[in-house]
Scaffold this active site. Structure first.
Site, PDB file in Angstrom:
ATOM      1  N   GLY A 271       0.820  -1.212   0.000  1.00  0.00           N
ATOM      2  CA  GLY A 271       0.000   0.000   0.000  1.00  0.00           C
ATOM      3  C   GLY A 271       0.851   1.258   0.000  1.00  0.00           C
ATOM      4  O   GLY A 271       2.033   1.220  -0.329  1.00  0.00           O
TER       5      GLY A 271
ATOM      6  N   HIS B 261       2.173   4.549  -5.115  1.00  0.00           N
ATOM      7  CA  HIS B 261       2.688   5.679  -5.889  1.00  0.00           C
ATOM      8  C   HIS B 261       2.834   5.206  -7.339  1.00  0.00           C
ATOM      9  O   HIS B 261       2.466   4.072  -7.690  1.00  0.00           O
ATOM     10  CB  HIS B 261       4.023   6.158  -5.307  1.00  0.00           C
TER      11      HIS B 261
ATOM     12  N   GLY C  48       5.246   4.147  -8.995  1.00  0.00           N
ATOM     13  CA  GLY C  48       6.008   2.902  -9.173  1.00  0.00           C
ATOM     14  C   GLY C  48       5.094   1.684  -9.092  1.00  0.00           C
ATOM     15  O   GLY C  48       5.115   0.790  -9.958  1.00  0.00           O
ATOM     16  N   HIS C  49       4.254   1.661  -8.060  1.00  0.00           N
ATOM     17  CA  HIS C  49       3.276   0.577  -7.941  1.00  0.00           C
ATOM     18  C   HIS C  49       2.323   0.572  -9.148  1.00  0.00           C
ATOM     19  O   HIS C  49       1.983  -0.473  -9.692  1.00  0.00           O
ATOM     20  CB  HIS C  49       2.433   0.733  -6.675  1.00  0.00           C
TER      21      HIS C  49
ATOM     22  N   GLN D 101       8.027  -9.235   7.972  1.00  0.00           N
ATOM     23  CA  GLN D 101       9.246  -8.802   7.282  1.00  0.00           C
ATOM     24  C   GLN D 101       9.876  -7.574   7.936  1.00  0.00           C
ATOM     25  O   GLN D 101      10.876  -7.069   7.457  1.00  0.00           O
ATOM     26  CB  GLN D 101       8.986  -8.559   5.797  1.00  0.00           C
TER      27      GLN D 101
ATOM     28  N   GLN E 144      11.925  -3.717  -9.933  1.00  0.00           N
ATOM     29  CA  GLN E 144      13.375  -3.863  -9.865  1.00  0.00           C
ATOM     30  C   GLN E 144      13.995  -2.922  -8.827  1.00  0.00           C
ATOM     31  O   GLN E 144      15.147  -3.046  -8.479  1.00  0.00           O
ATOM     32  CB  GLN E 144      13.880  -3.505 -11.237  1.00  0.00           C
TER      33      GLN E 144
ATOM     34  N   MET F 250      11.079   6.279  -6.578  1.00  0.00           N
ATOM     35  CA  MET F 250       9.832   6.382  -5.803  1.00  0.00           C
ATOM     36  C   MET F 250       9.790   5.311  -4.735  1.00  0.00           C
ATOM     37  O   MET F 250      10.202   4.171  -4.965  1.00  0.00           O
ATOM     38  CB  MET F 250       8.634   6.258  -6.724  1.00  0.00           C
TER      39      MET F 250
ATOM     40  N   ARG G  10       8.376   5.131   1.467  1.00  0.00           N
ATOM     41  CA  ARG G  10       9.087   5.725   2.608  1.00  0.00           C
ATOM     42  C   ARG G  10       9.583   7.142   2.313  1.00  0.00           C
ATOM     43  O   ARG G  10      10.020   7.823   3.240  1.00  0.00           O
ATOM     44  CB  ARG G  10      10.266   4.831   3.021  1.00  0.00           C
TER      45      ARG G  10
HETATM   46  P1  AMP Z   1       6.180  -2.288  -1.562  1.00  0.00           P
HETATM   47  O1  AMP Z   1       4.777  -1.772  -1.440  1.00  0.00           O
HETATM   48  O2  AMP Z   1       7.227  -1.278  -1.220  1.00  0.00           O
HETATM   49  O3  AMP Z   1       6.359  -3.616  -0.876  1.00  0.00           O
HETATM   50  O4  AMP Z   1       6.408  -2.570  -3.096  1.00  0.00           O
HETATM   51  C1  AMP Z   1       5.524  -3.365  -3.835  1.00  0.00           C
HETATM   52  C2  AMP Z   1       6.106  -3.584  -5.206  1.00  0.00           C
HETATM   53  O5  AMP Z   1       6.280  -2.325  -5.851  1.00  0.00           O
HETATM   54  C3  AMP Z   1       7.485  -4.258  -5.171  1.00  0.00           C
HETATM   55  O6  AMP Z   1       7.563  -5.202  -6.232  1.00  0.00           O
HETATM   56  C4  AMP Z   1       8.409  -3.098  -5.378  1.00  0.00           C
HETATM   57  O7  AMP Z   1       9.650  -3.459  -5.951  1.00  0.00           O
HETATM   58  C5  AMP Z   1       7.598  -2.244  -6.338  1.00  0.00           C
HETATM   59  N1  AMP Z   1       8.089  -0.858  -6.325  1.00  0.00           N
HETATM   60  C6  AMP Z   1       8.262  -0.060  -5.256  1.00  0.00           C
HETATM   61  N2  AMP Z   1       8.797   1.121  -5.629  1.00  0.00           N
HETATM   62  C7  AMP Z   1       8.959   1.062  -6.971  1.00  0.00           C
HETATM   63  C8  AMP Z   1       9.483   1.960  -7.965  1.00  0.00           C
HETATM   64  N3  AMP Z   1       9.945   3.157  -7.642  1.00  0.00           N
HETATM   65  N4  AMP Z   1       9.506   1.551  -9.244  1.00  0.00           N
HETATM   66  C9  AMP Z   1       9.049   0.311  -9.601  1.00  0.00           C
HETATM   67  N5  AMP Z   1       8.553  -0.574  -8.719  1.00  0.00           N
HETATM   68  C10 AMP Z   1       8.510  -0.213  -7.419  1.00  0.00           C
END
Ligand code: AMP
Length: 287
Positions: A35, A38, A40-41, A65, A152, A188, A191
């Site tokens: 959640g 942004h 990236g997600h 985790q 990535q 992005m 955090r």
């Molecule tokens: P998280 O919510 O941080 O656990 O991330 C969920 C997914 O989004 C993971 O596969 C991350 O690698 C991906 N993710 C997070 N930030 C980015 C970003 N800036 N660009 C691409 N993927 C991202």
């Protein structure tokens, strides 16, 4: 008008609908997240929507985790804004299970992450990847999708999940998607919102250092020590002194290299104020 995504809390109901669609020949994509979504997600959800008939995005802040003292309690939870952002992708379903659903009372089975989880992030956060693998395996069971999309941005996590999928014969395809950055280069991250304006400015030294390393590589530099010094210098010049690691590694096994060959990844983890940030540069096809 974009519609609000359908939201599921119960994995049985979700799995039933997914299997019905699959029986009708539809392809299901899956994007696991914690959640605080942004762009990236969103790019992962868009990559899924481009290849799949329905995209399921899970939103679950996974307690296992996070080590004690990390940011589990204060991790941003922005449910309404998350649904709003996802409403631009269609059709998208959201799976948001309760902690007791993912970890039923009395459950104690865990996944031990592969060797590749040991260095770098794994060395800094010893329980992290076991927690990630455990929840991702459970999520793969709850969301029996055909393909899962990971960013990535978390390069070692991608490798760990790919290895788990291979080792445990999981019937799902893993697709890696590129890092999405702010216009000024900052990767992005959910955090980033912890950063003050001054810290955010300082954090630009991470992507700037990686970009400088890329320029040096493209100009022919192959010495890993010099490349890691280029990144470290960018960080320290900006006043980032808490550097967990700058690793110049083989992207397949994540072992350090002295001289880079056809492909390389440079992994960085630092603390800016109280916020821990990671970023990386992956160059898969060097001449
Ligand atoms: P998280 O919510 O941080 O656990 O991330 C969920 C997914 O989004 C993971 O596969 C991350 O690698 C991906 N993710 C997070 N930030 C980015 C970003 N800036 N660009 C691409 N993927 C991202």
């Amino acid at each position: 008008m974009p519609t609000q995504p359908r939201a599921f809390e119960d994995p049985a109901a979700l799995a039933r609908e997914i299997r019905q669609l699959q029986a009708a020949g539809k392809r299901i994509g899956f994007v696991p997240t914690m959640g605080a979504l942004h762009a990236g997600h969103l790019s992962l959800a868009q990559a899924s929507a481009a290849k799949c008939d329905v995209t399921v995005v899970s939103i679950f802040v996974n307690p296992t985790q996070f080590a004690p003292g990390e940011d589990f309690e204060r991790y941003p939870r922005t449910w309404e804004a998350d649904l709003q952002l996802l409403s631009s992708v269609e059709p998208v379903w959201v799976f948001a299970p309760a902690v007791e659903t993912m970890y039923p009372p009395g459950s104690s089975t865990v996944v031990q992450a592969a060797e590749i989880a040991r260095p770098w992030e794994g060395a800094q956060r010893p329980i992290h990847f076991d927690g990630v693998c455990t929840v991702v395996l459970k999520l793969f069971m709850a969301v029996p999708a055909d393909e899962a999309f990971f960013g990535q941005k978390d390069f070692q996590q991608c490798r760990v999940i790919e290895q788990m999928t291979h080792d445990l014969l999981l019937p799902i395809t893993i697709t890696r998607c590129p890092i999405v950055r702010e216009a000024d280069g900052l990767a992005m991250s959910s955090r980033n919102r912890y950063l003050s304006a001054e810290e955010r400015e300082r954090a630009l030294a991470i992507s700037a250092g990686l970009a400088e390393a890329q320029r040096r590589i493209e100009a022919g530099e192959r010495n890993a020590l010099i490349l890691s010094q280029v990144v470290r210098e960018s960080l320290t010049t900006a006043g980032i002194t808490e550097i967990d690691y700058v690793a110049v590694a083989d992207p397949r096994n994540l072992e350090s290299v002295e001289t880079i060959a056809r492909e390389v990844v440079i992994l960085v983890a630092v603390r800016v104020g109280t916020t821990r940030l990671i970023d990386n540069l992956w160059l898969p096809n060097l001449k």
